[in-house]
Design a protein around this motif. Structure first.
Motif, PDB file in Angstrom:
ATOM      1  N   ASN A 175      32.745   8.912 109.809  1.00  0.00           N
ATOM      2  CA  ASN A 175      32.515   9.551 108.515  1.00  0.00           C
ATOM      3  C   ASN A 175      32.264   8.511 107.426  1.00  0.00           C
ATOM      4  O   ASN A 175      31.435   8.719 106.542  1.00  0.00           O
ATOM      5  N   SER A 176      32.977   7.397 107.478  1.00  0.00           N
ATOM      6  CA  SER A 176      32.766   6.342 106.481  1.00  0.00           C
ATOM      7  C   SER A 176      31.373   5.739 106.610  1.00  0.00           C
ATOM      8  O   SER A 176      30.709   5.475 105.598  1.00  0.00           O
ATOM      9  N   ILE A 177      30.924   5.523 107.838  1.00  0.00           N
ATOM     10  CA  ILE A 177      29.569   5.000 108.053  1.00  0.00           C
ATOM     11  C   ILE A 177      28.540   5.972 107.487  1.00  0.00           C
ATOM     12  O   ILE A 177      27.569   5.568 106.835  1.00  0.00           O
ATOM     13  N   THR A 178      28.761   7.269 107.703  1.00  0.00           N
ATOM     14  CA  THR A 178      27.839   8.275 107.179  1.00  0.00           C
ATOM     15  C   THR A 178      27.776   8.225 105.657  1.00  0.00           C
ATOM     16  O   THR A 178      26.687   8.263 105.069  1.00  0.00           O
ATOM     17  N   MET A 179      28.927   8.141 105.033  1.00  0.00           N
ATOM     18  CA  MET A 179      28.956   8.107 103.565  1.00  0.00           C
ATOM     19  C   MET A 179      28.255   6.862 103.027  1.00  0.00           C
ATOM     20  O   MET A 179      27.439   6.946 102.101  1.00  0.00           O
ATOM     21  N   LEU A 180      28.565   5.707 103.601  1.00  0.00           N
ATOM     22  CA  LEU A 180      27.964   4.462 103.111  1.00  0.00           C
ATOM     23  C   LEU A 180      26.456   4.431 103.343  1.00  0.00           C
ATOM     24  O   LEU A 180      25.692   4.012 102.464  1.00  0.00           O
ATOM     25  N   ALA A 181      26.020   4.863 104.527  1.00  0.00           N
ATOM     26  CA  ALA A 181      24.583   4.868 104.820  1.00  0.00           C
ATOM     27  C   ALA A 181      23.854   5.860 103.921  1.00  0.00           C
ATOM     28  O   ALA A 181      22.730   5.585 103.475  1.00  0.00           O
ATOM     29  N   SER A 182      24.485   6.981 103.624  1.00  0.00           N
ATOM     30  CA  SER A 182      23.842   7.966 102.756  1.00  0.00           C
ATOM     31  C   SER A 182      23.726   7.462 101.320  1.00  0.00           C
ATOM     32  O   SER A 182      22.703   7.667 100.665  1.00  0.00           O
ATOM     33  N   VAL A 183      24.754   6.796 100.837  1.00  0.00           N
ATOM     34  CA  VAL A 183      24.690   6.237  99.480  1.00  0.00           C
ATOM     35  C   VAL A 183      23.611   5.149  99.410  1.00  0.00           C
ATOM     36  O   VAL A 183      22.831   5.091  98.453  1.00  0.00           O
ATOM     37  N   ALA A 184      23.545   4.298 100.426  1.00  0.00           N
ATOM     38  CA  ALA A 184      22.507   3.265 100.452  1.00  0.00           C
ATOM     39  C   ALA A 184      21.117   3.895 100.546  1.00  0.00           C
ATOM     40  O   ALA A 184      20.155   3.397  99.939  1.00  0.00           O
ATOM     41  N   THR A 185      20.998   5.004 101.275  1.00  0.00           N
ATOM     42  CA  THR A 185      19.717   5.703 101.365  1.00  0.00           C
ATOM     43  C   THR A 185      19.298   6.254 100.005  1.00  0.00           C
ATOM     44  O   THR A 185      18.136   6.130  99.609  1.00  0.00           O
ATOM     45  N   VAL A 186      20.232   6.845  99.289  1.00  0.00           N
ATOM     46  CA  VAL A 186      19.909   7.364  97.954  1.00  0.00           C
ATOM     47  C   VAL A 186      19.475   6.230  97.033  1.00  0.00           C
ATOM     48  O   VAL A 186      18.534   6.381  96.247  1.00  0.00           O
ATOM     49  N   MET A 187      20.136   5.088  97.141  1.00  0.00           N
ATOM     50  CA  MET A 187      19.731   3.940  96.318  1.00  0.00           C
ATOM     51  C   MET A 187      18.307   3.505  96.654  1.00  0.00           C
ATOM     52  O   MET A 187      17.520   3.198  95.751  1.00  0.00           O
ATOM     53  N   HIS A 188      17.960   3.467  97.944  1.00  0.00           N
ATOM     54  CA  HIS A 188      16.600   3.105  98.331  1.00  0.00           C
ATOM     55  C   HIS A 188      15.591   4.154  97.859  1.00  0.00           C
ATOM     56  O   HIS A 188      14.468   3.811  97.471  1.00  0.00           O
ATOM     57  N   LEU A 189      15.979   5.429  97.899  1.00  0.00           N
ATOM     58  CA  LEU A 189      15.060   6.472  97.449  1.00  0.00           C
ATOM     59  C   LEU A 189      14.837   6.429  95.940  1.00  0.00           C
ATOM     60  O   LEU A 189      13.728   6.673  95.469  1.00  0.00           O
ATOM     61  N   ILE A 190      15.883   6.126  95.197  1.00  0.00           N
ATOM     62  CA  ILE A 190      15.714   5.967  93.749  1.00  0.00           C
ATOM     63  C   ILE A 190      14.802   4.779  93.463  1.00  0.00           C
ATOM     64  O   ILE A 190      13.939   4.829  92.585  1.00  0.00           O
ATOM     65  N   TRP A 191      14.972   3.718  94.226  1.00  0.00           N
ATOM     66  CA  TRP A 191      14.106   2.547  94.088  1.00  0.00           C
ATOM     67  C   TRP A 191      12.658   2.925  94.406  1.00  0.00           C
ATOM     68  O   TRP A 191      11.729   2.550  93.684  1.00  0.00           O
TER      69      TRP A 191
END
Length: 132
Positions: free
Chosen positions: A66-82
Motif C-alpha cells: 500500500n505504501s508503494i502504491t501511495m508513493l508511486a501515485s503521488v510521483a505520477t501526479v507530480m509527473h502529470l502536472i509537469w
C-alpha cells in the motif's frame, strides 16, 4: 514569383506545441482513484492483536504494498502536472512515459496488496465458529 513564395512558411507539425490536456486530466483522475483505493485499503486493516509471525508478516507485506502504491501515485501526479505545463512534444512524451512506468508499479503493487489483504482477512476469520 508567386505570392506564396514571398511569405515564410509556417511550420504546423505537432512537435512545436503539443497540449494533451484532456488525456493528462483523465490520467490524473485515474491515479487519484488508485490513491483513494489504497488509502481506504490501508485504513480498513483488521485489528492487530495477532499472535503469529506469519500473520504479522502478511500484514507488513500488505502495508508495504500500500505504501508503494501511495508513493508511486503521488510521483505520477507530480509527473502529470509537469507534463501538463510543458509545451514541447518530446518533453511531454518523456513525462508521460515516466508517469506510465510509475502507474504500472502502482497497479502491480495495489494488486498484490489486495491479494495479501484478502489472505489476511481469511487468516483472521474465526473458522471454528462456522464448523460447530
Amino acid at each position: 514569383m508567386a505570392s506564396s513564395d514571398s511569405q515564410p512558411h509556417k511550420r504546423s507539425d505537432r512537435h512545436e506545441t503539443y497540449r494533451p490536456t484532456q488525456d493528462i486530466i483523465i490520467f490524473m483522475v485515474f491515479v487519484a482513484i488508485s490513491v483513494v483505493v489504497a488509502f481506504a485499503m490501508g485504513n480498513s486493516a483488521p485489528d492487530l492483536d495477532i499472535t503469529g509471525l506469519v500473520k504479522k508478516a502478511v500484514f507488513m507485506v500488505f502495508m508495504f504494498c500500500n505504501s508503494i502504491t501511495m508513493l508511486a501515485s503521488v510521483a505520477t501526479v507530480m509527473h502529470l502536472i509537469w507534463a501538463y505545463n510543458l509545451s514541447e512534444f518530446e518533453q511531454v512524451q518523456t513525462a508521460l512515459i515516466r508517469a506510465m512506468a510509475l502507474v504500472t508499479v502502482a497497479l502491480i503493487s495495489i494488486s498484490v496488496a489486495f491479494v495479501v489483504g484478502c489472505c489476511l482477512v481469511v487468516i483472521l476469520l474465526p473458522w471454528s465458529t462456522y464448523f460447530i
